[in-house]
Design an enzyme around this catalytic site. Sequence first.
Site, mmCIF file in Angstrom:
data_model
loop_
_atom_site.group_PDB
_atom_site.id
_atom_site.type_symbol
_atom_site.label_atom_id
_atom_site.label_comp_id
_atom_site.label_asym_id
_atom_site.label_seq_id
_atom_site.Cartn_x
_atom_site.Cartn_y
_atom_site.Cartn_z
ATOM 1 C CE LYS A 1 -1.260 -0.594 4.928
ATOM 2 N NZ LYS A 1 -0.712 -1.955 5.130
ATOM 3 C CG ASN B 1 -0.759 3.445 8.022
ATOM 4 O OD1 ASN B 1 -0.772 3.665 9.228
ATOM 5 N ND2 ASN B 1 -0.311 2.307 7.525
ATOM 6 C CG HIS C 1 -2.042 -5.794 11.992
ATOM 7 N ND1 HIS C 1 -0.936 -5.240 12.607
ATOM 8 C CD2 HIS C 1 -2.099 -5.261 10.744
ATOM 9 C CE1 HIS C 1 -0.355 -4.405 11.761
ATOM 10 N NE2 HIS C 1 -1.033 -4.407 10.635
#
Length: 438
Positions: free
Chosen positions: A116, A139, A184
């Site tokens: 990303k 981010n 995660h």
Amino acid sequence: MADYQGKNVVIIGLGLTGLSCVDFFLARGVTPRVMDTRMTPPGLDKLPEAVERHTGSLNDEWLMAADLIVASPGIALAHPSLSAAADAGIEIVGDIELFCREAQAPIVAITGSNGKSTVTTLVGEMAKAAGVNVGVGGNIGLPALMLLDDECELYVLELSSFQLETTSSLQAVAATILNVTEDHMDRYPFGLQQYRAAKLRIYENAKVCVVNADDALTMPIRGADERCVSFGVNMGDYHLNHQQGETWLRVKGEKVLNVKEMKLSGQHNYTNALAALALADAAGLPRASSLKALTTFTGLPHRFEVVLEHNGVRWINDSKATNVGSTEAALNGLHVDGTLHLLLGGDGKSADFSPLARYLNGDNVRLYCFGRDGAQLAALRPEVAEQTETMEQAMRLLAPRVQPGDMVLLSPACASLDQFKNFEQRGNEFARLAKELG
């Protein structure tokens, strides 16, 4: 634009993003309170005196008295204090939600387990090549609220699953989930589908959804619809075309760029380029300037970055590979003339490492496993694996063994926080040692 006048606002988490939230509210005549579970969080010294602060823990009294809580992506919504506030009907948002309520220009939104940052940066470069005043962040780089500017013509945001959990007002002109692989899992106790559900929020109210034809998990929950445009290796509206030993980027049957004109290399980067091109097209950027940007973009540090080529040996820093899917992407289609010396290890965040096994079967693979989950990784193929405590020990072990034609690849499939400050520090240490040992 929302009106926050008279609201009791509490911000959880400082750092650059927390400070951007403080500045956002102060500019609107609201003085928020700030709390952070760290005793001395970064940015504490930059907090204006008028802002009340509480450090070392959360302050439940402040939270329950709030009208609005702005939560850092670093704190789980499942935290008991946040759950209690939500149950009491207190609104909980993140900085991206605040941004989306204010932004006047179109937004391109990008998420995914891997790639990303590269795609976000690439779309930003495509916009710049077209002469568009673009704000790139989220981010990566600058927090979104620091990008707000009346003169901005386009925003390109990288968004994490954590940021998307607290965002409901995003209306992207183009949105993508590049891929979904385990990551995660320590934050998603219900597993991959819970993680995917957070990512899927990016498509809500999006004008165009750019999906990965090779990854069904990137599709909207009801399947592809008329908003969807796809990219993929062999399938999709945007795909790769292999002809007479050459590879082309192809859009709806038309060859648009030979990959040998690109500075980026590797199949995963070619599909990143396709995704970026699909987003840029959907945002109305001219195709010609987008293709020009693809020929000049050199990639980002710590992402399959060649840090040394010496005596016929390539040393590659892929420290950003903090999960299994990212390391899979690096190994998929990788050609090495000699031996691949692969450095794996760190904190695996409760991930399943078994998908890596199929890439490690060759006669020319040697594994050097380190850190908290080194033993688990070495178990993938014990007969060619060696385990050390640290990455430096592993590199000193392999250095005398390398021969011309070999590749030394740090693509650890793990987070770095068990032994390093972040993946950048790990990558810089690898580069330093490569130059010393190579």
